[in-house]
Design a protein around this motif. Structure first.
Motif, PDB file in Angstrom:
ATOM      1  N   THR A  58      -1.712  -1.512   5.894  1.00 13.46           N
ATOM      2  CA  THR A  58      -2.096  -0.168   6.347  1.00 13.46           C
ATOM      3  C   THR A  58      -1.798   0.060   7.832  1.00 13.46           C
ATOM      4  O   THR A  58      -1.657   1.207   8.255  1.00 13.46           O
ATOM      5  CB  THR A  58      -3.598   0.101   6.094  1.00 13.46           C
ATOM      6  OG1 THR A  58      -4.363  -0.886   6.794  1.00 13.46           O
ATOM      7  CG2 THR A  58      -3.934   0.058   4.617  1.00 13.46           C
ATOM      8  N   GLU A  84      -0.963  -1.167  -7.484  1.00 11.44           N
ATOM      9  CA  GLU A  84      -1.731  -2.126  -8.291  1.00 11.44           C
ATOM     10  C   GLU A  84      -0.873  -3.309  -8.715  1.00 11.44           C
ATOM     11  O   GLU A  84       0.347  -3.185  -8.833  1.00 11.44           O
ATOM     12  CB  GLU A  84      -2.268  -1.420  -9.542  1.00 11.44           C
ATOM     13  CG  GLU A  84      -3.386  -0.453  -9.232  1.00 11.44           C
ATOM     14  CD  GLU A  84      -3.667   0.485 -10.395  1.00 11.44           C
ATOM     15  OE1 GLU A  84      -3.361   0.115 -11.548  1.00 11.44           O
ATOM     16  OE2 GLU A  84      -4.170   1.580 -10.128  1.00 11.44           O
ATOM     17  N   ARG A 102      -3.575   4.611  -1.486  1.00  3.90           N
ATOM     18  CA  ARG A 102      -4.170   3.551  -2.299  1.00  3.90           C
ATOM     19  C   ARG A 102      -3.294   2.313  -2.236  1.00  3.90           C
ATOM     20  O   ARG A 102      -2.161   2.374  -1.741  1.00  3.90           O
ATOM     21  CB  ARG A 102      -4.317   4.011  -3.751  1.00  3.90           C
ATOM     22  CG  ARG A 102      -3.000   4.297  -4.455  1.00  3.90           C
ATOM     23  CD  ARG A 102      -3.242   4.671  -5.907  1.00  3.90           C
ATOM     24  NE  ARG A 102      -2.043   5.026  -6.615  1.00  3.90           N
ATOM     25  CZ  ARG A 102      -1.241   4.171  -7.267  1.00  3.90           C
ATOM     26  NH1 ARG A 102      -1.504   2.869  -7.255  1.00  3.90           N
ATOM     27  NH2 ARG A 102      -0.180   4.590  -7.908  1.00  3.90           N
ATOM     28  N   ASP A 103      -3.793   1.202  -2.738  1.00  4.41           N
ATOM     29  CA  ASP A 103      -2.966   0.010  -2.894  1.00  4.41           C
ATOM     30  C   ASP A 103      -2.123   0.196  -4.155  1.00  4.41           C
ATOM     31  O   ASP A 103      -2.614   0.749  -5.148  1.00  4.41           O
ATOM     32  CB  ASP A 103      -3.842  -1.241  -3.062  1.00  4.41           C
ATOM     33  CG  ASP A 103      -4.476  -1.690  -1.744  1.00  4.41           C
ATOM     34  OD1 ASP A 103      -4.878  -0.823  -0.952  1.00  4.41           O
ATOM     35  OD2 ASP A 103      -4.553  -2.903  -1.523  1.00  4.41           O
ATOM     36  N   GLY A 110      -8.964  -3.051  -0.021  1.00  3.66           N
ATOM     37  CA  GLY A 110     -10.249  -2.412   0.246  1.00  3.66           C
ATOM     38  C   GLY A 110     -11.104  -3.090   1.310  1.00  3.66           C
ATOM     39  O   GLY A 110     -12.197  -2.616   1.617  1.00  3.66           O
ATOM     40  N   TYR A 125      -3.609   6.683   4.350  1.00  3.44           N
ATOM     41  CA  TYR A 125      -3.645   5.693   3.278  1.00  3.44           C
ATOM     42  C   TYR A 125      -4.009   6.412   1.976  1.00  3.44           C
ATOM     43  O   TYR A 125      -4.968   7.189   1.943  1.00  3.44           O
ATOM     44  CB  TYR A 125      -4.697   4.637   3.628  1.00  3.44           C
ATOM     45  CG  TYR A 125      -5.108   3.730   2.502  1.00  3.44           C
ATOM     46  CD1 TYR A 125      -4.285   2.694   2.093  1.00  3.44           C
ATOM     47  CD2 TYR A 125      -6.330   3.902   1.858  1.00  3.44           C
ATOM     48  CE1 TYR A 125      -4.672   1.839   1.061  1.00  3.44           C
ATOM     49  CE2 TYR A 125      -6.726   3.057   0.822  1.00  3.44           C
ATOM     50  CZ  TYR A 125      -5.876   2.033   0.428  1.00  3.44           C
ATOM     51  OH  TYR A 125      -6.259   1.198  -0.588  1.00  3.44           O
ATOM     52  N   VAL A 128       0.835  -1.198   0.000  1.00  9.26           N
ATOM     53  CA  VAL A 128       0.000   0.000   0.000  1.00  9.26           C
ATOM     54  C   VAL A 128       0.873   1.252   0.000  1.00  9.26           C
ATOM     55  O   VAL A 128       2.039   1.211   0.397  1.00  9.26           O
ATOM     56  CB  VAL A 128      -0.965   0.048   1.215  1.00  9.26           C
ATOM     57  CG1 VAL A 128      -1.922  -1.131   1.201  1.00  9.26           C
ATOM     58  CG2 VAL A 128      -0.205   0.100   2.541  1.00  9.26           C
TER      59      VAL A 128
END
Ligand code: AMP
Length: 480
Positions: free
Chosen positions: A207, A222, A219-220, A264, A217, A193
């Motif tokens: 996180t 990808e 985003r992750d 998520g 945070y 992340v």
């Protein structure tokens, strides 16, 4: 079935990186502390202050090794990356402790890796044949050599060049003298992340490592993405051919910390949902739902809520011993369970007990816990497991033993119940687990997660494993 290569190659790890903070190493130490559950055998931090790299690596816990001003003051600079390591068996050698560091034609580069490469042995042999000298037994070192051999000029191109030759699961945090790079393998098997702390950018396995330093945070990272962080900002590359995501479902079962949000999904809520679905699939008339602490707690809470059977702490855990599974020798693992748990007679005596744990691997824990609960007076013991039977080994970075040691690979559920001494035993189905982690059902043609440990469906080739000619990796060097 035994692995044709050394068990050193199986690692569970946590990674952390921070760019653009005056106190980078201290933040990395905190981040690694939050990720301690991902690896407890060793930890390391490499920092950079604009002119030089500094490294400290040590066997043991983060808190025991990165706690003094003497160490922390030496890790100077505005950027740092760190790593927590756990290797299954064999010696944990200091020379294997990451981040690995190399001097290249373009300058220094440090790398921290969570995951496991499945063709590392094969590549290593090829690289040794052309003259590369390996100084560790870590699979990650092949990446370092491949970067060095690449003919490209830019570091990110060299990195992609190297990664296009490796197979396996990897979330990497890389640091050079001017940039921090984060990469997730094309299937996104392991997590990574991104967060922000003021102007500083953070990369971390989970996180919970952002929370501890007060970062937000973002985003992750990808699957298949390369994120490049420099003083002029963040760039994102997607150089790999796009493939469907296969995030590791076992992160939700056991590995991730419950307060983390993975892809998520809050891990605690997911585990609790798995428990609720398990209660629907495998109900049993009983007086009390008891978790095997700590890993069984969220699942047991979900089970209790759904079944409306009271939740009680019928087993108390001593927190001052490490995870049993984390202990490298069988002997210690055996002792471990006794050291770790005790039945709470006040809760268990005369009761029909539903025991909930997250998984059965070898069955050692369940067997001891069931006996312990009976000794504390339980009338009936019904074991409920918040994951499907673990029938296959993981080759992608979660430590599981070889198939011959996996209880579910060699016994059906009835036999397993008998072996662990339970009155009944049930596991959640794979489909129900998919629903609990946010998918509709498992799509057999293209599963939405990597669930190889439950299904045997391996999404990445097991080149070293299948290539029996790869031979066993002999450790030529012992740190004494
Ligand atoms: P076992 O005694 O081998 O059946 O181990 C099962 C216990 O180990 C469960 O209580 C899990 O919480 C825990 N466990 C499962 N997978 C892992 C893992 N990869 N690393 C450490 N512990 C694990």
């Amino acid at each position: 079935m035994t692995l044709p290569f050394d068990d050193h190659f199986h690692e569970e790890c946590g990674v952390f990186g921070i760019f653009g903070h005056p106190d980078a190493a201290a933040h990395a130490a905190l981040g690694l502390h939050a990720l301690q559950h991902r690896g407890q055998e060793a930890a390391g931090i490499v920092s950079f202050d604009g002119s030089q790299f500094y490294a400290h690596r040590a066997l043991g816990l983060v808190g025991d090794n990165f706690n003094s001003a003497e160490v922390m003051n030496k890790l100077k600079g505005h950027m740092a990356i760190g790593h927590n390591r756990y290797a299954t068996t064999g010696d944990t050698l200091l020379r294997n402790v990451q981040p690995l560091f190399g001097d290249f034609s373009f300058g220094g580069l440090a790398v921290a890796h969570n995951g496991n490469l499945t063709n590392a042995m094969t590549l290593r042999k090829q690289l040794i044949d052309i003259g590369c000298l390996f100084s560790s037994t870590s699979d990650t070192e092949v990446i370092v050599h491949l970067i060095a051999l690449s003919k490209h000029a830019l570091v990110e191109d060299r990195l992609f060049d190297a990664l296009s030759r490796v197979e396996g699961a990897y979330s990497l945090v890389v640091m050079t003298d001017g940039m921090m790079i984060g990469v997730r393998d094309p299937l996104g098997v392991r997590p990574l992340v991104m967060g922000k702390l003021g102007d500083a950018v953070i990369l971390a396995s989970e996180t919970c490592a952002l929370d501890i330093v007060g970062a937000q945070y973002v985003r992750d990272v990808e699957p298949g993405e390369i994120v490049i962080v420099t003083a002029s900002g963040i760039r994102s590359l997607h150089p790999f051919a796009k493939q469907p995501k296969r995030f590791c479902i076992f992160e939700y079962v056991y590995f991730a910390r419950p307060d983390s949000v993975s892809e998520g999904q809050n891990v605690y809520e997911t585990r609790s949902r798995i428990g609720a679905y398990l209660a629907r699939e495998a109900p049993v008339d009983a007086d009390v739902v008891v978790p095997v602490p700590d890993s069984g707690i969220p699942g047991a809470l979900g089970y209790a809520k759904e079944s409306r059977i009271p939740f009680e702490l019928g087993i108390i855990r001593n927190h001052y011993v490490g995870r049993t599974f984390i202990e490298p020798s069988d002997h210690v693992r055996h002792l471990g369970v006794k050291l770790k748990h005790n039945g709470n007679r006040a809760i268990l005596e005369g009761k029909r007990v539903i025991l909930v744990d997250d998984s059965i691997v070898r069955g050692t824990t369940s067997k001891k816990i069931v006996a312990m609960v009976r000794e504390a007076g339980a009338k009936e013991v019904h074991m409920r497991i918040a994951s499907p039977p673990t029938t296959n080994s993981c080759f992608y970075g979660v430590d599981t033993p070889t198939r011959d040691q996996l209880l579910a690979a060699n016994h059906n559920v009835l036999q397993m119940a008998e072996l662990i001494g339970a009155d009944s035993l049930a596991f959640i189905s794979l489909n129900a687990m998919y629903r609990a982690v946010g998918a509709i059902n498992r799509n057999p043609a293209s599963p939405q997660f990597c669930d190889a440990c439950f299904s045997g469906d391996y999404p990445i080739p097991l080149t070293d494993f299948e290539n029996a000619g790869g031979g066993k990796q002999k450790d030529l060097f012992a740190e004494v």
